[in-house]
Write a protein that holds these residues in place. Structure first.
Motif, PDB file in Angstrom:
ATOM      1  N   THR A  44       0.838  -1.198   0.000  1.00  0.00           N
ATOM      2  CA  THR A  44       0.000   0.000   0.000  1.00  0.00           C
ATOM      3  C   THR A  44       0.871   1.245   0.000  1.00  0.00           C
ATOM      4  O   THR A  44       2.077   1.184   0.212  1.00  0.00           O
ATOM      5  N   SER A  45       0.231   2.375  -0.190  1.00  0.00           N
ATOM      6  CA  SER A  45       0.941   3.646  -0.240  1.00  0.00           C
ATOM      7  C   SER A  45       1.210   4.148   1.173  1.00  0.00           C
ATOM      8  O   SER A  45       0.439   3.872   2.086  1.00  0.00           O
ATOM      9  N   PRO A  46       2.308   4.898   1.368  1.00  0.00           N
ATOM     10  CA  PRO A  46       2.527   5.512   2.681  1.00  0.00           C
ATOM     11  C   PRO A  46       1.533   6.644   2.946  1.00  0.00           C
ATOM     12  O   PRO A  46       1.498   7.179   4.048  1.00  0.00           O
ATOM     13  N   ASP A  47       0.727   6.993   1.965  1.00  0.00           N
ATOM     14  CA  ASP A  47      -0.236   8.077   2.119  1.00  0.00           C
ATOM     15  C   ASP A  47      -1.647   7.471   2.229  1.00  0.00           C
ATOM     16  O   ASP A  47      -2.163   6.888   1.286  1.00  0.00           O
ATOM     17  N   ASP A  48      -2.282   7.625   3.395  1.00  0.00           N
ATOM     18  CA  ASP A  48      -3.588   6.992   3.610  1.00  0.00           C
ATOM     19  C   ASP A  48      -4.703   7.570   2.735  1.00  0.00           C
ATOM     20  O   ASP A  48      -5.657   6.887   2.404  1.00  0.00           O
ATOM     21  N   HIS A 106       5.561   5.087   7.602  1.00  0.00           N
ATOM     22  CA  HIS A 106       5.994   6.368   7.053  1.00  0.00           C
ATOM     23  C   HIS A 106       5.936   7.458   8.130  1.00  0.00           C
ATOM     24  O   HIS A 106       6.859   8.262   8.288  1.00  0.00           O
ATOM     25  N   SER A 107       4.842   7.463   8.876  1.00  0.00           N
ATOM     26  CA  SER A 107       4.664   8.472   9.917  1.00  0.00           C
ATOM     27  C   SER A 107       5.725   8.294  11.013  1.00  0.00           C
ATOM     28  O   SER A 107       6.324   9.272  11.472  1.00  0.00           O
ATOM     29  N   PRO A 159      -2.486   7.548  11.056  1.00  0.00           N
ATOM     30  CA  PRO A 159      -2.319   6.644   9.904  1.00  0.00           C
ATOM     31  C   PRO A 159      -3.004   5.311  10.152  1.00  0.00           C
ATOM     32  O   PRO A 159      -3.105   4.873  11.291  1.00  0.00           O
ATOM     33  N   HIS A 160      -3.480   4.700   9.086  1.00  0.00           N
ATOM     34  CA  HIS A 160      -4.248   3.447   9.233  1.00  0.00           C
ATOM     35  C   HIS A 160      -3.530   2.233   8.633  1.00  0.00           C
ATOM     36  O   HIS A 160      -3.399   1.209   9.279  1.00  0.00           O
ATOM     37  N   HIS A 161      -3.078   2.352   7.392  1.00  0.00           N
ATOM     38  CA  HIS A 161      -2.418   1.212   6.757  1.00  0.00           C
ATOM     39  C   HIS A 161      -0.962   1.086   7.234  1.00  0.00           C
ATOM     40  O   HIS A 161      -0.342   2.064   7.630  1.00  0.00           O
ATOM     41  N   ALA A 162      -0.452  -0.145   7.143  1.00  0.00           N
ATOM     42  CA  ALA A 162       0.886  -0.421   7.660  1.00  0.00           C
ATOM     43  C   ALA A 162       1.941   0.519   7.077  1.00  0.00           C
ATOM     44  O   ALA A 162       2.762   1.076   7.806  1.00  0.00           O
ATOM     45  N   GLU A 163       1.916   0.701   5.758  1.00  0.00           N
ATOM     46  CA  GLU A 163       2.928   1.553   5.129  1.00  0.00           C
ATOM     47  C   GLU A 163       2.797   2.995   5.601  1.00  0.00           C
ATOM     48  O   GLU A 163       3.787   3.711   5.751  1.00  0.00           O
ATOM     49  N   ALA A 164       1.564   3.431   5.817  1.00  0.00           N
ATOM     50  CA  ALA A 164       1.342   4.809   6.259  1.00  0.00           C
ATOM     51  C   ALA A 164       1.808   4.982   7.706  1.00  0.00           C
ATOM     52  O   ALA A 164       2.378   6.015   8.065  1.00  0.00           O
ATOM     53  N   ILE A 165       1.595   3.968   8.537  1.00  0.00           N
ATOM     54  CA  ILE A 165       2.063   4.037   9.922  1.00  0.00           C
ATOM     55  C   ILE A 165       3.588   4.098   9.939  1.00  0.00           C
ATOM     56  O   ILE A 165       4.191   4.935  10.617  1.00  0.00           O
TER      57      ILE A 165
END
Lengths: 97, 575
Positions: free
Chosen positions: A60-64, B213-214, B205-211
């Motif tokens: 998935t993208s790092p941007d939600d 990243h944050s 953030p919700h998705h693993a990659e977004a978490i």
């Protein structure tokens, strides 16, 4: 015969989320997957992200915000997977686990 | 510094918030909170301001401090669903709404915080007033929402206690992947950093990659999350969460496999919190090994065992209106050292994705739908971090499950909906009306211990042989004595019905040996010639011309044939 990516995703949705009362063929390619449409929730989105990473090697993208667009429908998911499998996308391709 | 003050450990230029929206300091927060206060109506006894959190934790922090300083309490709805927000908004004590969502209604925090305002900031530190300062609403299956009134002693006092317990202090940067609306998110991702001199991420953030990243882009030291997200995070590459030195999880049990995978991948043992909206945090445990250690009560929390083995809790953080000690619906076993093990719930309530759901309530809602005569809802353990999932059966068989699902969605959170919903003729019940759970589970292909029925039968490893163009498969199995497939045919004379011989014995073997075959198209030449009874050792033989979709079967007991026939399959979809 090769299944279309959209059909593969429909099967994946049914399998990964164990939607045993839903036939992959019933899922409309352009209908919303979450809340309305299939009535999936934010947890399903996480499960589906895992399954897509496993099967297609696309994370998935790092941007939600972007993730919300990607997970909107089978069509948007297919576009995303296609773009990243072709190697065209930004640095969101799966990093080897 | 009193035990309840906020921002006492921040200097005016210390960051309290970071994220894509920019850094904000303690001084800016006190100025923004004052701005919010000036925009609010005057307080009256018991007045509440509804806070609707749409994504910017900093805006909600300013709204919280602003409303409190103006003399109001705040009300936190259980979620962002329109009905929940309206329900809280229409309460007589609600005098204003502060939100950071896209809705056009007043008072929108984004606009409010951008308005020029030369007024003075709030004084530091922030000293809360006495009495109720917040009402936290919870809902799972909706019904009447549960309102938990909180004093500063409870909320801010607990935030300080958590900071001490976990050693949170200036320099800590906390990313929360749970919103600051329920008690867990509010305490750990907003009040704890404000009490401890630390800073929080503005986004959730919700998705693993977004978490990840944050965490990485802001140099976070702690992550506040939930089991389902940990499962996704365990799949990231090692190093993806570098910099974190603590990960906290709550709202539901963390499965052993997820705790272990996460630890092995990221080198961090997750700290799990056990708590409830009424009591706040009760206990913690560190997931450094499997099986997990017992729960250790937080400092100042006294646990005991009440009737039926229920957990009773007393602490300074209980809601004031509650009887002390507060008896929970959780069954526990106390250890001699004061720690405890959680054994489950006592009251027909299950937790699904952190929400409490009463089975009875879902069942009643189904029964009220047009055309539904009877309904049964059972909870089974769910994969990964979901906790439980619901399975529902309604009768009669011509009810449309899709319509029922839509009707339920109007009342319940999507995650509280039955995962599977089937219409059948007659819900299996005893004569006294008691639900026959095992038979309901069988409708869903599950054994009484919730395993898939074909897994409940321990087939010996298959022999698969190819002779000329012919496949032969042989599988041995011993039927359990208490197998529920024997139920319900001839009282006192358990036999395996013909249809079940096919479903439980022939098809599972065929599916495993020939996964390329589709659904069953037809049966022919089927003969059931011998009774099959509990505890028998059977052999199942299958034979198939390699290119054919017809499979001949024979079930044998020693040399004697119990049944035989031919099953014709469809080609599998997409093959």
């Amino acid at each position: 015969m090769q299944q279309s990516l959209e059909d593969q995703l429909k099967h994946l949705i049914v399998d990964a989320l164990a939607l045993e009362d839903v036939e992959p063929g019933e899922i409309q390619t352009e209908a919303p997957l979450f809340v309305e449409g299939l009535g999936l929730d934010s947890i399903d989105a996480l499960e589906l992200a895992l399954a897509i990473q496993e099967k297609f090697g696309v994370a998935t993208s790092p941007d939600d915000e972007r993730n919300r667009e990607i997970f909107f429908s089978v069509k948007t998911l297919a576009e995303f997977v296609r773009a990243h499998q072709a190697g065209g996308g930004p640095a969101v391709a799966a990093e080897p686990a | 510094m009193s035990a309840f003050d906020l921002l006492a450990r921040h200097a005016s230029d210390t960051p309290v918030a970071f994220g894509a929206g920019g850094i904000r300091t303690a001084g800016e927060l006190l100025a923004d909170a004052a701005r919010v206060a000036r925009a609010l109506p005057e307080a009256s006894p018991g007045s509440h301001v509804l806070l609707v959190s749409g994504g910017d934790r900093y805006a909600i922090a300013a709204a919280l401090l602003g409303a409190l300083s103006r003399g109001h309490a705040v009300a936190l709805p259980p979620n962002l669903r329109r009905e929940s927000i309206f329900a809280v908004r229409s309460r007589p004590e609600t005098v204003a709404v502060l939100h950071d969502t896209d809705a056009g209604t007043p008072l929108r925090l984004e606009a409010l915080l951008a308005t020029p305002d030369e007024g003075p900031p709030l004084a530091a530190p922030f000293v809360p007033r006495r009495g109720v300062i917040a009402t936290v609403f919870t809902s799972g299956s909706t019904g009447p929402m549960l309102a938990a009134p909180k004093t500063a002693a409870a909320l801010f006092g607990e935030a300080h206690a958590l900071a001490r317990t976990f050693g949170v202090g200036p320099g800590d940067r906390i990313v929360g992947s749970v919103p600051p609306v329920h008690i867990y998110g509010l305490l750990f991702t907003l009040l704890l950093p404000l009490a401890a001199g630390a800073a929080f991420a503005r986004e959730t953030p919700h998705h693993a990659e977004a978490i990840a990243h944050s965490v990485r882009s802001h140099g976070a030291t702690r992550l506040v999350t939930v089991p389902v997200q940990l499962r996704a995070l365990a799949g990231l590459r090692a190093g993806a969460l570098a910099g974190l030195h603590q990960v906290v999880s709550s709202t539901g049990p963390l499965p052993d496999g997820v705790a272990r995978d996460f630890r092995e991948r990221h080198g961090l043992a997750v700290v799990e919190i056990f708590g409830s909206t009424e009591t706040g945090g009760i206990a913690r445990r560190t997931r450094s090994a499997e099986p997990p250690e017992p729960w250790t009560p937080f400092e100042g929390v006294r646990v005991s065992q009440a009737e039926e083995g229920r957990l009773a809790v007393d602490s300074d953080f209980l809601d004031e209106a509650l009887a002390r000690p507060f008896v929970t619906g959780d069954l526990v076993e106390l250890e001699v050292d004061g720690r405890f093990r959680h054994l489950g719930r006592a009251d027909g309530i299950v937790k699904i994705a952190g929400r409490r759901v009463a089975l009875q309530e879902v069942e009643d809602a189904l029964r009220r739908q047009p055309g539904v005569e009877d309904a049964a809802v059972v909870a089974v353990a769910a994969e990964a971090g979901r906790g439980h999932q619901l399975l529902a059966a309604v009768s009669p068989a011509d009810v449309d499950p899709a319509a029922l699902r839509a009707a339920l969605l109007e009342r319940f959170e999507p995650s509280c909906l039955p995962r599977r919903l089937v219409a059948i003729d007659g819900i299996p019940r005893e004569e006294n009306g008691k639900l026959q759970r095992a038979r309901v589970l069988r409708v869903f292909g599950l054994s009484p211990d919730e395993r898939p029925l074909d897994a409940a039968l321990a087939f010996e490893p298959f022999e698969l042989a190819r002779e000329d163009a012919r496949w032969r498969v042989r599988a041995d199995v011993r039927l359990p004595a208490d197998w529920d497939a024997f139920d319900g045919h001839f009282e006192g004379h358990p036999v395996l019905a013909g249809a079940l011989q096919l479903k439980e014995l022939v098809l599972p073997v065929a599916r495993r040996a020939f996964p390329e075959l589709g659904s069953v198209r037809s049966l022919s030449r089927v003969k059931f010639s011998g009774r099959i009874v509990p505890e028998e050792a059977l052999t199942i033989d299958l034979e198939r011309e390699s290119a054919s979709r017809r499979v001949r079967f024979e079930i044998r007991r020693g040399g004697e044939t119990c049944s035989s026939g031919v099953v014709e399959f469809d080609a599998a979809e997409g093959a």
